[in-house]
Design a protein around this motif. Structure first.
Motif, mmCIF file in Angstrom:
data_model
loop_
_atom_site.group_PDB
_atom_site.id
_atom_site.type_symbol
_atom_site.label_atom_id
_atom_site.label_comp_id
_atom_site.label_asym_id
_atom_site.label_seq_id
_atom_site.Cartn_x
_atom_site.Cartn_y
_atom_site.Cartn_z
ATOM 1 N N ARG A 268 0.826 -1.219 0.000
ATOM 2 C CA ARG A 268 0.000 0.000 0.000
ATOM 3 C C ARG A 268 0.854 1.261 0.000
ATOM 4 O O ARG A 268 0.371 2.362 0.193
ATOM 5 N N HIS A 269 2.159 1.115 -0.226
ATOM 6 C CA HIS A 269 3.086 2.253 -0.267
ATOM 7 C C HIS A 269 2.713 3.167 -1.420
ATOM 8 O O HIS A 269 2.062 2.745 -2.372
ATOM 9 N N LYS A 270 3.126 4.454 -1.345
ATOM 10 C CA LYS A 270 2.724 5.349 -2.432
ATOM 11 C C LYS A 270 3.615 5.230 -3.663
ATOM 12 O O LYS A 270 3.207 5.585 -4.762
ATOM 13 N N ALA A 271 4.835 4.689 -3.521
ATOM 14 C CA ALA A 271 5.714 4.552 -4.686
ATOM 15 C C ALA A 271 5.504 3.194 -5.355
ATOM 16 O O ALA A 271 5.536 2.155 -4.692
ATOM 17 N N GLU A 272 5.293 3.237 -6.659
ATOM 18 C CA GLU A 272 5.081 1.990 -7.402
ATOM 19 C C GLU A 272 6.275 1.059 -7.280
ATOM 20 O O GLU A 272 6.148 -0.166 -7.226
ATOM 21 N N MET A 273 7.466 1.653 -7.252
ATOM 22 C CA MET A 273 8.700 0.884 -7.129
ATOM 23 C C MET A 273 8.647 -0.027 -5.897
ATOM 24 O O MET A 273 9.005 -1.201 -5.958
ATOM 25 N N LEU A 302 -3.631 -5.169 -10.956
ATOM 26 C CA LEU A 302 -3.896 -3.756 -11.250
ATOM 27 C C LEU A 302 -2.847 -3.200 -12.206
ATOM 28 O O LEU A 302 -3.165 -2.462 -13.128
ATOM 29 N N PHE A 303 -1.601 -3.577 -11.969
ATOM 30 C CA PHE A 303 -0.515 -3.113 -12.849
ATOM 31 C C PHE A 303 -0.735 -3.561 -14.293
ATOM 32 O O PHE A 303 -0.311 -2.889 -15.224
ATOM 33 N N ARG A 312 3.310 -2.821 -16.821
ATOM 34 C CA ARG A 312 2.656 -4.021 -17.362
ATOM 35 C C ARG A 312 3.666 -5.139 -17.501
ATOM 36 O O ARG A 312 3.417 -6.280 -17.134
ATOM 37 N N PHE A 313 4.846 -4.784 -18.014
ATOM 38 C CA PHE A 313 5.903 -5.792 -18.216
ATOM 39 C C PHE A 313 6.309 -6.407 -16.886
ATOM 40 O O PHE A 313 6.375 -7.628 -16.731
ATOM 41 N N ALA A 314 6.588 -5.546 -15.903
ATOM 42 C CA ALA A 314 7.041 -6.037 -14.601
ATOM 43 C C ALA A 314 6.010 -6.987 -14.007
ATOM 44 O O ALA A 314 6.350 -8.060 -13.490
#
Lengths: 893, 179
Positions: A268-273, A302-303, A312-314
């Motif tokens: 639930r962190h704000k950074a996608e990384m 979701l990604f 999408r790739f990741a």
């Protein structure tokens, strides 16, 4: 370098824009000349900066300086420290790093750099630290250590980061110095600057990585506090996984996994990384449960519909990996995945397709194949290869779908494509032919059509070889002759030669074709290539132009393999000098050469990947290893007369892993014999073992009798060797028993300096663990293409049914796996995978019992709330006693 | 599972024909010399040149590496990582490189201006990644460090306001252009 305002320039030069470059016509010699301006007493700083840029441009383009040139440039560059120009100084720093002066030259700049390191200007300090740490050696490092230690806790992030990152690099060669900074680095971990926190955490972990307790403490304290930088948070996730991994052996299996809550929180962190790092970490946890997986899969899903290709790739790449081990967990994403098939980015589309192929069930195969057919036409070969491989494993999973999949493969085989791609398809068809008996005839005819129009010599010869081996055993061998003979007429010499060999095999193995084959072979006698003519002459001789060789002798001669590693044969042939003495193949070493380190690495990686691919690869691997064992065993004269190898077991360790002598055993079952192959490795460098043998105690197993023991002459350090024991048992009987083993050998000390062993040695022995021959050694894994049909074809009257309680188990999946392993039979139709949360499951198994008796088993499992597992086992085979024996395996274990 | 620090294997800036404009390799084991490097650049370029990476950054797996890339005008930006790397970290580095170059070249990002200001681009590479370790990802900070902002005044860089930093960067740039 003419630097003009780019905007003005652009309008004027629009026409010859493609030609324009400030470095046009640049030449190393001229630039080196120009570098003399560095020595001018009145420095022209702009000009100097331009010259440095030119030098860097040359280096960047791959130009290299000779030792003298580099030294000259370096000395000239050091003069530039006199200038106070900031921009020039920055270039000087870069130049020194790029030119990497030698140790004796470094001394020239250290004082200048140390001065900058103590400057009031932070940017100078940071850069000077980075440059100094890059070029300095251990001795000088001691002198500046004090400054570096202070810099770690500097209030300016650029200085702190420079010191920390340099610390990470220095740790490789000077760990003892960097380790003394622990307290400062610990303080920097709490820095407000995000990147400083990241660098400090990375360095602190590297300092302490071998201290489990310290890493665990670090993770415990940081997971509670707040880490500001997303990069640092990613690191923390990696270290948390390390702690979880190392603790998994100690903590009890039940209950909540420590730190799982932290990982889930990161989703639930704000950074996608960070979200992605956490999701990926969860999917890779050892023995991850479906409950733990769910939240991670949800964020990855979701990604999948993100507008950013990288996301999408990741996501699809991670899900693809999950699909190998937990196909059912990924099925929720199938709809999103299907829409990705049309993704602009073909890497994403390919990953989506192969994931779908892994998670698909039998009913979705046809629909999926339709979608893929459209897709295949517009992707690059390397993606196609991935898809072909996925289709191959799908086909092994659902053998009854072979018709659809085989047709698909033969269709794409006819289309355009490069060698690697075609090879992948042909390899897949070859594997399917070997693994799925029903697919053989159609597979062979697809291949026949392919070689009619095949531009790749390698593939043609490979297929012709297979046709020669398999064709004669089919119902109608004559239909292949035309295809093969066409090759003799139309192809190049290499293919013609293989075609001649293939023809000869038909002649040897199929009596009624022999006269016709002889006619065809005689035509080849006039071929214009030596090899083709030689082969034709040889085969005509063997096949009976002269009648003194018995017909089965011919067949044996033609299908015999060499039994020596080809690399060794090649080496021996190269070493052979033409002389009176004929080349003797018996003199060629049969021991495979030990792998070089690079190959070992590769092998390890392949093994890891194979392990990850898990259950689906199972069908392929054993077949390969059995055949390599067969070659090894056939090469030993003592085993020549004991018939055909029925089954080879997996290696069983007889010693602890890290002992002086590591030994494992492979059991080879024959109709009336069992061969024990002991693989021994000597791990003591100072010893050479001679006359190594295993003495087996057969007193507890009355049905067995020792026939022969083949000792190993010598076992040097590090390269594994084999010794064998041959036991006889009544023909066809299922003899069971347990054997005690002792490893006996003669030890010779080896002088570590010279590597020469002592003359004198002494006898010694080493106790090994017991070996047991179980019913499992008499069952082969085989696969059937349609379980239901095969099941119903067997007499229900001979069915044996029994029920068992398996006690409390961790999960249904675990119970199913355990039973399949105990029985040693092949799970078919993908029934070894249990859907998550299922309360009951049916697994279908197939096998062949010794004496070629097919056996089928149907296992029905149920699990209750207390995790008690019950199982009903129904076994059918042609022989009632065999069915009973299978029941006995479970009853007795 | 890998517990190591994220590693950048290389950063490439190629032109529309796949030729080098500026490159930096951090992994000298995988690419020990110019031959292996150009082979990698060629392979990556041919596999990506026809894709549309002009809006969002694109990604692919080539020769066992993860490569993220973004194109603008006649320039191709690439960042490479190992096959186990977190893709989003790589793309953060790519974006930082791209934005820092844009800032320094005042959005005139094309081969010609890059070559004319090659010193700034090489310094940018030096300020983003050090020996494979991500040094900084904020493009404004990177641009400031490249321009050595704050080195000649008493105001430390960290205490400048953005507009101040920008004004300074502009001034610095104008100076370098008037050489």
């Amino acid at each position: 370098m003419a630097l003009v305002n780019p905007r003005d320039k652009k309008d004027e030069d629009r026409d010859d824009e493609t030609e324009y470059s400030p470095f046009f016509g640049i030449e190393k010699g001229a630039v080196l000349q120009e570098a003399r301006v560095f020595n001018d007493p009145q420095l022209d700083t702009r000009r100097c900066q331009q010259v440095i840029t030119k030098l860097l441009y040359l280096l960047n383009q791959g130009e290299s300086f000779t030792k003298t040139e580099a030294t000259e440039v370096f000395f000239a560059t050091t003069k530039l420290f006199q200038s106070k120009d900031i921009a020039l100084r920055r270039m000087v720093y870069l130049m020194i790093k790029e030119i990497t002066p030698s140790a004796d030259e470094v001394i020239i700049v250290t004082s200048s750099l140390m001065k900058d390191m103590n400057s009031k200007t932070d940017l100078y300090r940071a850069n000077a630290i980075r440059v100094l740490c890059r070029i300095i050696d251990g001795g000088l490092l001691g002198q500046i250590e004090r400054y570096l230690k202070q810099a770690v806790v500097d209030k300016n992030p650029i200085v702190a980061s420079a010191a920390l990152v340099s610390g990470i690099h220095l740790l490789k060669n000077n760990p003892e110095i960097v380790k003394r900074w622990s307290n400062e680095v610990q303080e920097a971990v709490n820095s407000k600057a995000p990147l400083v926190q990241f660098h400090a955490l990375a360095l602190l972990h590297q300092i302490r990585q071998n201290d489990r307790l310290a890493v665990s403490k670090l993770v415990t304290s940081l997971t509670r506090g707040n880490v500001r930088s997303p990069l640092a948070q990613c690191l923390l996730i990696r270290y948390t996984v390390q702690v979880i991994h190392e603790a998994s052996g100690i903590s009890s299996s039940g209950g909540e996994r420590p730190f799982y809550e932290f990982l889930e929180g990161c989703l639930r962190h704000k950074a996608e990384m960070v979200i992605f790092e956490a999701a990926r970490a969860i999917t890779q946890l050892e023995g991850v449960t479906s409950r733990e997986l769910t939240p991670a899969i949800t964020v990855l899903q979701l990604f999948l519909s993100s507008s950013k290709p990288v996301l999408r790739f990741a996501a699809v790449r991670t899900l693809n990996k999950v699909a190998m081990t937990h196909p059912l967990a990924v099925t929720n994403c199938n709809i999103d995945m299907e829409s990705l098939i049309s993704d602009q980015n073909r890497s994403i589309a390919t990953l989506a397709i192969t994931t779908l192929l892994k998670t698909g069930n039998e009913s979705s195969v046809d629909r999926l194949m339709k979608q893929i057919t459209n897709f295949m036409s517009d992707i690059a070969d390397e993606f196609k290869i991935t898809v072909v491989e996925a289709i191959r494993s799908l086909c092994l999973k659902f053998p009854q779908k072979y018709r659809t999949l085989m047709n698909f493969l033969s269709n794409i085989l006819r289309e355009e494509g490069g060698f690697e791609y075609k090879k992948a398809i042909v390899d897949s068809i070859l594997i399917l032919i070997r693994e799925i008996p029903d697919a053989k005839e159609s597979g062979l005819s697809h291949l026949c059509e392919f070689i009619e129009d095949c531009e790749f010599t390698y593939l043609s010869t490979q297929i012709l070889h297979l046709l020669g081996n398999e064709g004669p055993k089919t119902a109608d061998p004559s239909k292949y002759i035309r295809y093969i003979y066409n090759r003799v007429i139309l192809e190049n010499a290499t293919v013609r030669a293989s075609a001649v060999s293939a023809l000869a095999k038909f002649g040897a193995m199929v009596d009624f074709l022999q006269p016709r084959i002889m006619v065809l072979l005689r035509r080849c006698l006039h071929d214009n290539d030596d090899e083709v003519r030689d082969r034709a002459t040889l085969y005509l001789q063997v096949l009976g132009d002269t009648k003194d060789i018995a017909p089965d002798g011919a067949a044996a001669f033609l299908s015999e393999t060499l039994n020596v590693p080809l690399a060794n044969l090649e080496a021996s042939l190269k070493a052979y000098e033409p002389s009176e003495k004929p080349f003797n193949i018996a003199a060629v070493s049969k021991e495979a050469k030990p792998l070089t380190i690079a190959e070992k690495k590769k092998e390890k990686k392949a093994q890891r990947e194979a392990a990850a691919t898990g259950a689906h690869a199972n069908g392929v691997a054993p077949a390969v290893s059995t055949s390599s064992y067969e070659n090894l065993l056939n090469a030993i004269p003592e085993f020549a007369s004991i018939g055909k190898l029925f089954k080879s077991s997996k290696p069983v360790q007889l010693t602890e892993e890290e002992t002086e002598y590591a030994v494992n055993v492979v059991k080879h079952t024959y109709p009336a014999h069992v061969v024990f192959q002991f693989n021994a490795t000597n791990t003591i460098q100072e010893q050479l073992l001679e006359n190594v043998e295993v003495v087996m105690d057969t007193s507890l197993a009355d049905e067995f009798e020792e026939v022969a023991s083949i000792p190993l002459k010598s076992l040097p350090y590090g390269s594994p060797g084999q010794t064998f024991v041959l036991l006889a048992k009544p023909e066809g009987a299922v003899a069971l028993g347990k054997f005690g083993n002792v490893l006996k050998f003669k030890v010779k000390e080896v002088d570590p300096a010279s590597g020469e062993p002592d003359e004198e040695g002494y006898e010694d022995e080493y106790a090994l663990e017991d070996v047991e021959v179980t019913i499992g050694d008499y069952i082969q894994r085989t696969s059937v293409s349609n379980f239901r049909n095969s099941w119903e074809a067997l007499d229900p009257g001979l069915e044996k049914v029994d029920e068992y309680g398996l006690g409390p188990r961790e999960s249904l999946q675990e119970a199913v796996k355990a039973v399949i392993n105990t029985l040693g039979m092949q799970p078919v139709e993908g029934t070894d995978q249990v859907p998550s949360n299922a309360r009951s499951h049916t697994a279908l198994l197939a096998g062949t019992f010794i004496g070629n008796v097919p056996v089928l088993a149907r296992l029905s499992f149920g699990i209750d709330a207390q995790k008690q597992v019950a199982m009903k086992l129904a076994v059918r085979s042609e022989d009632e006693s065999v069915s009973e024996l299978i029941q006995d395996i479970i009853a007795s274990s | 599972m890998d517990y190591s620090t994220p590693a950048i294997k290389n950063i490439l800036l190629l032109d529309s024909e796949g030729k080098r404009v500026a490159v930096k390799y951090f992994d000298h084991e995988d690419w020990p010399n110019i031959t292996t490097q150009t082979a990698f650049e060629k392979s990556v370029f041919t596999k990506t040149s026809r894709t549309a990476a002009r809006g969002e950054a694109e990604i692919g797996m080539f020769d066992g590496y993860i490569v993220v890339y973004k194109f603008i005008a006649d320039l191709h930006f690439y960042v490479t990582g190992g096959d186990d790397e977190n893709e989003l970290i790589l793309v953060t580095v790519l974006q930082a490189f791209f934005d820092a170059v844009s800032l320094l070249l005042r959005s005139q990002v094309e081969k010609k201006t890059v070559l004319e200001n090659l010193d700034l681009v090489l310094l940018t590479l030096d300020e983003i990644v050090d020996g494979g370790i991500v040094l900084e990802t904020d493009s404004t900070i990177i641009a400031g460090r490249v321009a050595m902002r704050g080195a000649d005044s008493d105001i430390p860089l960290s205490e400048q306001t953005i507009s101040q930093a920008f004004a300074n960067a502009k001034e610095q740039l104008a100076r370098s252009l008037l050489k």
